[in-house]
Motif scaffolding. Structure first.
Motif, PDB file in Angstrom:
ATOM      1  N   VAL A  82       0.867  -1.155   0.026  1.00  0.00           N
ATOM      2  CA  VAL A  82      -0.078  -0.090  -0.164  1.00  0.00           C
ATOM      3  C   VAL A  82       0.995   1.263   0.158  1.00  0.00           C
ATOM      4  O   VAL A  82       1.835   1.249   0.803  1.00  0.00           O
ATOM      5  CB  VAL A  82      -0.775   0.015   1.348  1.00  0.00           C
ATOM      6  N   LYS A  83       0.571   2.020  -0.851  1.00  0.00           N
ATOM      7  CA  LYS A  83       1.403   3.478  -0.902  1.00  0.00           C
ATOM      8  C   LYS A  83       0.406   4.575  -0.644  1.00  0.00           C
ATOM      9  O   LYS A  83      -0.782   4.621  -1.099  1.00  0.00           O
ATOM     10  CB  LYS A  83       1.904   3.863  -2.494  1.00  0.00           C
ATOM     11  N   VAL A  84       0.765   5.483   0.389  1.00  0.00           N
ATOM     12  CA  VAL A  84      -0.066   6.590   0.645  1.00  0.00           C
ATOM     13  C   VAL A  84       0.801   7.792   0.480  1.00  0.00           C
ATOM     14  O   VAL A  84       1.766   7.942   0.706  1.00  0.00           O
ATOM     15  CB  VAL A  84      -0.422   6.477   2.333  1.00  0.00           C
ATOM     16  N   LEU A  85      -0.019   8.733  -0.077  1.00  0.00           N
ATOM     17  CA  LEU A  85       0.675   9.960  -0.183  1.00  0.00           C
ATOM     18  C   LEU A  85      -0.341  11.303   0.089  1.00  0.00           C
ATOM     19  O   LEU A  85      -1.589  11.185  -0.159  1.00  0.00           O
ATOM     20  CB  LEU A  85       0.859  10.227  -1.997  1.00  0.00           C
ATOM     21  N   PHE A  86       0.139  12.110   0.982  1.00  0.00           N
ATOM     22  CA  PHE A  86      -0.652  13.131   1.462  1.00  0.00           C
ATOM     23  C   PHE A  86      -0.310  14.699   0.686  1.00  0.00           C
ATOM     24  O   PHE A  86       0.701  14.857   0.227  1.00  0.00           O
ATOM     25  CB  PHE A  86      -0.334  13.238   3.072  1.00  0.00           C
ATOM     26  N   PRO A  87      -1.319  15.330   0.806  1.00  0.00           N
ATOM     27  CA  PRO A  87      -1.456  16.608   0.254  1.00  0.00           C
ATOM     28  C   PRO A  87      -0.403  17.756   0.868  1.00  0.00           C
ATOM     29  O   PRO A  87       0.337  18.438   0.400  1.00  0.00           O
ATOM     30  CB  PRO A  87      -2.549  17.291   0.056  1.00  0.00           C
ATOM     31  N   ASP A  88      -0.176  17.418   2.257  1.00  0.00           N
ATOM     32  CA  ASP A  88       0.577  18.401   3.019  1.00  0.00           C
ATOM     33  C   ASP A  88       1.954  17.945   3.094  1.00  0.00           C
ATOM     34  O   ASP A  88       2.423  16.847   3.680  1.00  0.00           O
ATOM     35  CB  ASP A  88      -0.220  18.371   4.409  1.00  0.00           C
ATOM     36  N   ARG A  89       2.739  18.982   3.188  1.00  0.00           N
ATOM     37  CA  ARG A  89       4.230  18.456   3.207  1.00  0.00           C
ATOM     38  C   ARG A  89       4.700  19.187   4.506  1.00  0.00           C
ATOM     39  O   ARG A  89       4.333  20.001   5.155  1.00  0.00           O
ATOM     40  CB  ARG A  89       5.028  19.286   1.984  1.00  0.00           C
ATOM     41  N   GLY A  90       5.810  18.734   4.999  1.00  0.00           N
ATOM     42  CA  GLY A  90       6.431  19.161   6.004  1.00  0.00           C
ATOM     43  C   GLY A  90       5.821  18.926   7.405  1.00  0.00           C
ATOM     44  O   GLY A  90       6.062  19.541   8.559  1.00  0.00           O
TER      45      GLY A  90
ATOM     46  N   ASP B 115       0.571   0.732  11.339  1.00  0.00           N
ATOM     47  CA  ASP B 115       0.252   1.608  12.533  1.00  0.00           C
ATOM     48  C   ASP B 115       1.069   2.651  12.732  1.00  0.00           C
ATOM     49  O   ASP B 115       2.243   2.631  13.058  1.00  0.00           O
ATOM     50  CB  ASP B 115       0.041   0.784  13.568  1.00  0.00           C
ATOM     51  N   ARG B 116       0.792   3.868  12.172  1.00  0.00           N
ATOM     52  CA  ARG B 116       1.580   5.219  12.501  1.00  0.00           C
ATOM     53  C   ARG B 116       0.808   6.242  13.318  1.00  0.00           C
ATOM     54  O   ARG B 116       1.062   7.270  13.191  1.00  0.00           O
ATOM     55  CB  ARG B 116       1.686   5.603  10.892  1.00  0.00           C
ATOM     56  N   SER B 117       0.281   5.631  14.286  1.00  0.00           N
ATOM     57  CA  SER B 117      -0.461   6.564  15.364  1.00  0.00           C
ATOM     58  C   SER B 117       0.220   7.285  16.216  1.00  0.00           C
ATOM     59  O   SER B 117      -0.379   8.335  16.742  1.00  0.00           O
ATOM     60  CB  SER B 117      -1.639   5.547  16.072  1.00  0.00           C
ATOM     61  N   HIS B 118       1.411   6.736  16.458  1.00  0.00           N
ATOM     62  CA  HIS B 118       2.452   7.896  17.182  1.00  0.00           C
ATOM     63  C   HIS B 118       3.649   8.222  16.341  1.00  0.00           C
ATOM     64  O   HIS B 118       4.472   8.393  16.864  1.00  0.00           O
ATOM     65  CB  HIS B 118       2.936   6.844  18.065  1.00  0.00           C
ATOM     66  N   ASN B 119       3.285   8.282  15.189  1.00  0.00           N
ATOM     67  CA  ASN B 119       4.491   8.634  14.253  1.00  0.00           C
ATOM     68  C   ASN B 119       4.846  10.253  14.355  1.00  0.00           C
ATOM     69  O   ASN B 119       4.098  11.154  14.645  1.00  0.00           O
ATOM     70  CB  ASN B 119       3.849   8.803  12.680  1.00  0.00           C
ATOM     71  N   ARG B 120       6.263  10.244  14.311  1.00  0.00           N
ATOM     72  CA  ARG B 120       6.814  11.440  14.607  1.00  0.00           C
ATOM     73  C   ARG B 120       7.766  11.950  13.251  1.00  0.00           C
ATOM     74  O   ARG B 120       8.101  13.136  13.149  1.00  0.00           O
ATOM     75  CB  ARG B 120       7.799  11.550  15.969  1.00  0.00           C
ATOM     76  N   ALA B 121       7.778  11.072  12.384  1.00  0.00           N
ATOM     77  CA  ALA B 121       8.584  11.373  11.095  1.00  0.00           C
ATOM     78  C   ALA B 121       7.746  12.332  10.208  1.00  0.00           C
ATOM     79  O   ALA B 121       6.610  12.325   9.942  1.00  0.00           O
ATOM     80  CB  ALA B 121       8.996  10.095  10.454  1.00  0.00           C
ATOM     81  N   VAL B 122       8.487  13.414   9.908  1.00  0.00           N
ATOM     82  CA  VAL B 122       7.826  14.264   8.939  1.00  0.00           C
ATOM     83  C   VAL B 122       8.263  13.912   7.417  1.00  0.00           C
ATOM     84  O   VAL B 122       9.206  13.598   6.812  1.00  0.00           O
ATOM     85  CB  VAL B 122       8.631  15.634   9.076  1.00  0.00           C
ATOM     86  N   SER B 123       6.988  13.440   6.765  1.00  0.00           N
ATOM     87  CA  SER B 123       7.264  13.128   5.402  1.00  0.00           C
ATOM     88  C   SER B 123       5.776  13.129   4.755  1.00  0.00           C
ATOM     89  O   SER B 123       4.885  13.491   5.357  1.00  0.00           O
ATOM     90  CB  SER B 123       7.646  11.469   5.283  1.00  0.00           C
ATOM     91  N   ARG B 124       5.847  13.097   3.305  1.00  0.00           N
ATOM     92  CA  ARG B 124       4.492  13.274   2.684  1.00  0.00           C
ATOM     93  C   ARG B 124       3.885  11.800   2.325  1.00  0.00           C
ATOM     94  O   ARG B 124       2.795  12.045   1.763  1.00  0.00           O
ATOM     95  CB  ARG B 124       4.993  13.968   1.168  1.00  0.00           C
ATOM     96  N   GLY B 125       4.530  10.804   2.621  1.00  0.00           N
ATOM     97  CA  GLY B 125       3.972   9.378   2.362  1.00  0.00           C
ATOM     98  C   GLY B 125       4.674   8.345   2.990  1.00  0.00           C
ATOM     99  O   GLY B 125       5.777   8.674   3.442  1.00  0.00           O
ATOM    100  N   GLU B 126       4.408   7.376   2.759  1.00  0.00           N
ATOM    101  CA  GLU B 126       4.959   6.064   3.035  1.00  0.00           C
ATOM    102  C   GLU B 126       4.281   4.716   2.208  1.00  0.00           C
ATOM    103  O   GLU B 126       3.389   4.983   1.766  1.00  0.00           O
ATOM    104  CB  GLU B 126       4.861   5.632   4.609  1.00  0.00           C
TER     105      GLU B 126
ATOM    106  N   SER C 243      11.863  14.609   4.404  1.00  0.00           N
ATOM    107  CA  SER C 243      11.918  16.168   4.157  1.00  0.00           C
ATOM    108  C   SER C 243      13.309  16.538   5.232  1.00  0.00           C
ATOM    109  O   SER C 243      13.701  15.905   5.774  1.00  0.00           O
ATOM    110  CB  SER C 243      10.726  16.850   4.828  1.00  0.00           C
ATOM    111  N   THR C 244      13.655  17.708   4.635  1.00  0.00           N
ATOM    112  CA  THR C 244      14.840  18.376   5.395  1.00  0.00           C
ATOM    113  C   THR C 244      14.589  20.102   5.131  1.00  0.00           C
ATOM    114  O   THR C 244      13.477  20.437   4.102  1.00  0.00           O
ATOM    115  CB  THR C 244      15.941  17.967   4.313  1.00  0.00           C
ATOM    116  N   MET C 245      15.509  20.661   5.562  1.00  0.00           N
ATOM    117  CA  MET C 245      15.188  22.158   5.701  1.00  0.00           C
ATOM    118  C   MET C 245      16.254  22.618   4.601  1.00  0.00           C
ATOM    119  O   MET C 245      17.329  22.050   4.237  1.00  0.00           O
ATOM    120  CB  MET C 245      15.766  22.794   7.066  1.00  0.00           C
TER     121      MET C 245
END
Length: 643
Positions: A101-109, A130-141, A570-572
């Motif tokens: 399964v590939k998930v892509l979100f509209p919001d970045r960062g 289960d990404r209910s406690h996710n802290r990684a900043v990303s647009r998808g997985e 993501s990165t700055m």
């Protein structure tokens, strides 16, 4: 095949002459098993993007379809704020070999928090990510999983820090070839080419598998061979018995033994004719041509049962038996041919006093939908005769070889799905009334006659959802590796090249595998050693043939390992991204997910100097991966990604 097709014997002969002539005119080159090249990757298919898939949501359902439209620039957005927003994709039926399964979100960062679940019935759910406690900043997985019988995939948002909000740009669900999908071929022509040698690599010191055609076929992944059976092989033009009765009952017994000796599956295709039977021609066998109809029905039963018993006695019980070949217009034409207007084969017309003297099993499609009572009666009577004969054949298979599956094989001409569905309605209703039913509904697929690959998907899905009690099979397909200056065949996107041949056949395998509820049972290539061949004559070696690289489509289409092939991070601005040293890999043989090392290419100089998106490739021992990096602006810096 198509009513516009040249007789297959002529077409194949022309093909062989063309191949040999071309090789004589070419400067001889080193022969090898990969003549031409073909990059064949394992088949993966996003079922969520199929027209029969649908999406619903907790709110904002009017935009839910945007999450499965294949366009990452569009997205589902909930109609109201709040936690526990969810999006559900209904795949239209269950699938046993969904793996990714590939998930892509509209919001970045932002760090998105969610759970992905799978279900067979839309009521009982099992978490697959289960990404209910996710802290990684990303647009998808990309999430890997194994759960046979999945029909529904649901993503539920569990909240998130800061400005995270619900919304999905893409929710993709990938299907892979099942182990029980039969990939095979009609190799009846092995009877004609017994004096030819076939080798995987005929000029190498180790020539590989050979010298029999079946040796190469099995080595290259062909696991099943169908054999067509003519009653008493005759010339298609004169109607006279052929000097060598190729593909007749006796010689086909030997072919069946060769198949069994190599541990391959066997299929039998009764033509109930002495020469080619296809949608444009369905002649009776000469021995049955003048029988009264009741005697004709008995002959069908006796011939079918007796031959299957002979196969069983020699230890070659067929897995599948086709009662007729491409019988969309009926079979064993008789006196009703005057209404059909058939002009082929020549002997059927020239000797009409014999072949058309008694009623047969031809269908009178010209009276379909007629409001005239007389014409409607003729239509119904033709169906009754045809299904009486077909039921006799089905009963013979049941009685003589009860472990064999019964197949009914037709076509869907381009833009004529309605005709084929009328066929199935009439046929299945009437043979059931006569106490019989088949196991497999099969079609041929040749793009030049039957339409685009997308039309094939639609045809198969319509059959499967209308008649859920049957397996669905692609009984014949083929695609040329040359000709037409390399341009694609009509209705096909694939060039006539070695690579194009592999891609076209791979697409048919995919269509068979994507049939809902795992009901696609197999796909067979028609005569890969002769018609639109996957072999070539070897320059400099008399009577020796080798396979094109495209034949590896049988082996290479199955995935052994499935990678987490895309990493989102993501990165700055002006900061180096942190890329993982390993990614996840699912091994299909044992369903285990393990970590495999990945080596990333260096980023180009200045790649993160400005906000935007950067991609970088990585390599693993199994295949390539891609990292998609969102370069985010520093505090107070203009965000170029939204300008």
């Amino acid at each position: 095949m198509s009513r516009t097709r040249l007789p297959r014997a002529i077409a194949v002969a022309t093909t062989l002459v063309t191949v040999v002539s071309a090789n004589l005119l070419m400067v001889p080159e080193s022969a090898h098993a990969t003549f031409g090249t073909a990059d064949i990757k394992p088949i993966e298919s996003n079922i969520a993007a199929k027209p029969w898939a649908s999406a619903t949501a907790a709110s904002g359902s009017s935009s839910a379809r945007l999450a499965i439209d294949g366009d990452p620039t569009t997205s589902w957005q909930p109609g109201s704020a709040g936690a526990r927003q969810w999006l559900t994709v209904d795949l239209g039926g269950t699938y046993d070999n969904l793996r990714k399964v590939k998930v892509l979100f509209p919001d970045r960062g932002v760090a998105h928090r969610y759970v992905v679940e799978a279900s067979s019935d839309g009521r009982r759910w099992k978490a697959i990510a289960d990404r209910s406690h996710n802290r990684a900043v990303s647009r998808g997985e990309v999430h890997l999983f194994t759960r046979p019988g999945t029909r529904f995939v649901r993503l539920t948002f569990t909240g998130g820090p800061g400005r995270a909000r619900a919304g999905v740009s893409e929710l993709q669900v990938f299907n892979y070839l099942r182990d029980d999908l039969t990939l095979g071929a009609d190799l009846s022509w092995m009877d004609d080419v017994q004096d030819q040698q076939h080798w995987v690599d005929p000029l190498a010191e180790d020539r590989g598998a050979g010298p029999h055609l079946l040796d190469v076929a099995k080595d290259r992944g062909i696991e099943y061979s169908r054999l067509r059976i003519f009653n008493e092989p005759r010339s298609e033009s004169t109607g006279q018995p052929t000097p060598i009765p190729r593909q007749g009952p006796e010689r086909s017994l030997a072919s069946a033994k060769w198949i069994e000796q190599r541990g391959m599956g066997l299929g039998i295709d009764f033509h109930y004719a002495d020469s080619w039977a296809d949608p444009s021609k369905q002649p009776k066998p000469r021995a049955w041509a003048e029988l009264e109809f009741a005697d004709l029905s008995n002959a069908v039963y006796d011939f079918t049962a007796d031959y299957l018993k002979r196969l069983i006695r020699q230890g070659t019980t067929p897995e599948k038996v086709a009662v007729g070949n491409e019988i969309i217009n009926g079979f064993m034409y008789g006196s009703e041919a005057a209404h059909i207007g058939t002009t082929s084969p020549p002997y059927f017309v020239d000797q009409a006093d014999i072949y058309q003297s008694k009623p047969g099993g031809g269908l009178l499609w010209k009276y379909w939908r007629s409001a005239d009572p007389v014409e409607r009666q003729l239509y119904d009577q033709s169906w009754d005769r045809f299904t009486t004969l077909a039921a006799a054949g089905i009963k013979a298979v049941r009685d003589a070889s009860p472990t064999s599956k019964v197949e009914i094989h037709v076509i869907v001409d381009k833009d004529k799905l309605a005709k084929t569905m009328e066929f199935w309605h009439q046929f299945l209703t009437r043979v059931k009334a006569k106490g019989q039913k088949p196991d497999v509904l099969a079609i041929s697929y040749y793009p030049e006659w039957h339409g685009t690959p997308e039309a094939l998907d639609l045809n198969l899905n319509t059959m499967a959802t209308t008649y859920p009690g049957y397996e669905i099979d692609i009984a014949e397909t083929a695609y040329p590796a040359s000709g037409g200056d390399g341009s694609p065949l009509p209705n096909s996107p694939y060039p006539r090249t070695i690579q194009g041949q592999a891609d076209a056949i791979r697409r048919v395998f995919q269509a068979a595998n994507d049939v809902v509820d795992n009901r696609g049972s197999g796909a067979l290539v028609w005569e890969p050693a002769g018609y639109q061949p996957m072999f070539r004559a070897v320059p400099g070696l008399a009577n020796t043939w080798e396979p094109h690289a495209s034949i590896n489509v049988f082996n290479a289409s199955r995935a052994k390992h499935i990678l987490q092939d895309t990493i989102y991070t993501s990165t700055m601005v002006r900061a180096a991204p942190k890329l993982p040293s390993s990614i996840r890999m699912l091994t299909t043989a044992n369903n285990k997910i393990t970590a495999v090392p990945v080596r990333w290419q260096p980023l180009p100089p200045g790649a993160t100097d400005r906000p935007g998106e950067v991609t970088v490739t990585g390599t693993t021992g199994t295949g390539p991966v891609t990292a998609v990096i969102d370069v985010m602006p520093s505090h107070g810096e203009h965000d170029m990604t939204t300008s």
